[in-house]
Design an enzyme around this catalytic site. Structure first.
Site, PDB file in Angstrom:
ATOM      1  N   LYS A  94       0.856  -1.188   0.000  1.00  0.00           N
ATOM      2  CA  LYS A  94       0.000   0.000   0.000  1.00  0.00           C
ATOM      3  C   LYS A  94       0.893   1.241   0.000  1.00  0.00           C
ATOM      4  O   LYS A  94       1.784   1.382   0.849  1.00  0.00           O
ATOM      5  CB  LYS A  94      -0.825  -0.033   1.293  1.00  0.00           C
ATOM      6  CG  LYS A  94      -2.249   0.417   1.143  1.00  0.00           C
ATOM      7  CD  LYS A  94      -2.898   0.237   2.511  1.00  0.00           C
ATOM      8  CE  LYS A  94      -4.333   0.547   2.495  1.00  0.00           C
ATOM      9  NZ  LYS A  94      -4.868   0.656   3.856  1.00  0.00           N
TER      10      LYS A  94
HETATM   11  C1  E4P Z   1      -8.241   0.988   4.326  1.00  0.00           C
HETATM   12  O1  E4P Z   1      -7.503   0.640   3.424  1.00  0.00           O
HETATM   13  C2  E4P Z   1      -8.131   2.309   4.977  1.00  0.00           C
HETATM   14  O2  E4P Z   1      -6.891   2.471   5.528  1.00  0.00           O
HETATM   15  C3  E4P Z   1      -9.233   2.475   5.981  1.00  0.00           C
HETATM   16  O3  E4P Z   1     -10.440   2.023   5.406  1.00  0.00           O
HETATM   17  C4  E4P Z   1      -9.357   3.890   6.501  1.00  0.00           C
HETATM   18  O4  E4P Z   1     -10.533   4.032   7.230  1.00  0.00           O
HETATM   19  P1  E4P Z   1     -10.809   5.300   8.186  1.00  0.00           P
HETATM   20  O5  E4P Z   1     -10.948   6.507   7.324  1.00  0.00           O
HETATM   21  O6  E4P Z   1     -12.078   4.953   8.895  1.00  0.00           O
HETATM   22  O7  E4P Z   1      -9.620   5.385   9.082  1.00  0.00           O
END
Ligand code: E4P
Length: 219
Positions: A83
């Site tokens: 990522k």
């Molecule tokens: C997933 O890949 C993201 O990091 C996550 O969904 C972020 O979610 P949030 O905005 O609730 O922290």
């Protein structure tokens, strides 16, 4: 639609894997940091537990260091997806990593053009953040709708991974719009299972069955 679990909590991952619904897992530095100091052990455990793709985010900052760390993460397992947050400075790194065969999930995507750029580079997943757009008074679902349109229009293979899903309606709407994947916080799986009419129906069937006074259905 593929369902990923948005969590780095091994107990929760184990619990929800047993439902048979989970196709993969997404983690991020916030989720990993909540699991304590032993990040490598946590990452390796999750990669072993989950049969599908597991996204692990780079924490390095400079493009060169991101490139190195991306390769280190990719080597951890066949299901390791690297990522990387969207940034102009990272575009050459992203292009090079795709060329090297590293599977990427580009995160913190907040606009259709950001998504289009990384789709053009051939990344595996693009993560638009629905909830964080809602947080600032913008409709996050519109971004999902736009990305689904772009994907159909240009037929790019990158998968749209609806992220920052905060409630059941986000998930349901992402599914109806045609997002390829939704990554959902563990609590939402159970929340989405409940319906008062289902629960009422089960109760009513049971009450009616009890009236018969029989122990067994098939004897
Ligand atoms: C997933 O890949 C993201 O990091 C996550 O969904 C972020 O979610 P949030 O905005 O609730 O922290």
């Amino acid at each position: 639609m593929k369902i990923f679990l948005d969590s780095a909590d091994r107990k929760l991952i184990e619990k929800y894997l047993s439902t048979g619904l989970i196709d993969g897992v997404t983690t991020n530095p916030s989720l990993l940091s909540a699991q304590g100091q032993n990040t490598k052990e946590v990452i390796l455990d999750i990669l072993r537990m989950v049969p599908g793709d597991v996204s692990i985010e780079v924490v390095e900052k400079s493009p060169d260091a991101v490139y190195e760390q991306a390769h280190q993460i990719a080597k951890l397992g066949d299901n390791a997806i690297v990522k990387i947050p969207f940034a102009f400075e990272y575009l050459p790194t992203i292009a090079k990593l795709v060329e090297d065969g590293v599977q990427l999930n580009i995160t913190l995507v907040f606009s259709a053009l950001q998504a289009l750029m990384v789709a053009k580079l051939g990344v595996t997943y693009i993560s638009p953040f629905v909830g964080r757009l809602d947080d600032i008074g913008s409709d996050g679902m519109v971004l999902i709708e736009d990305l689904v349109t772009l994907k159909q229009q240009y037929e790019f293979p990158s998968q749209i991974l609806a992220a920052s899903i905060r409630h059941v309606m986000h998930w349901e709407r992402a599914a109806l719009l045609g997002a390829d994947v939704a990554t959902v916080p563990p609590a939402l799986i159970e929340a989405a299972c409940h319906h008062p009419l289902t629960e009422l129906g089960i109760k009513k069937f049971d009450q009616d069955w009890q009236k018969l006074g029989k122990q067994s259905l098939l004897e």
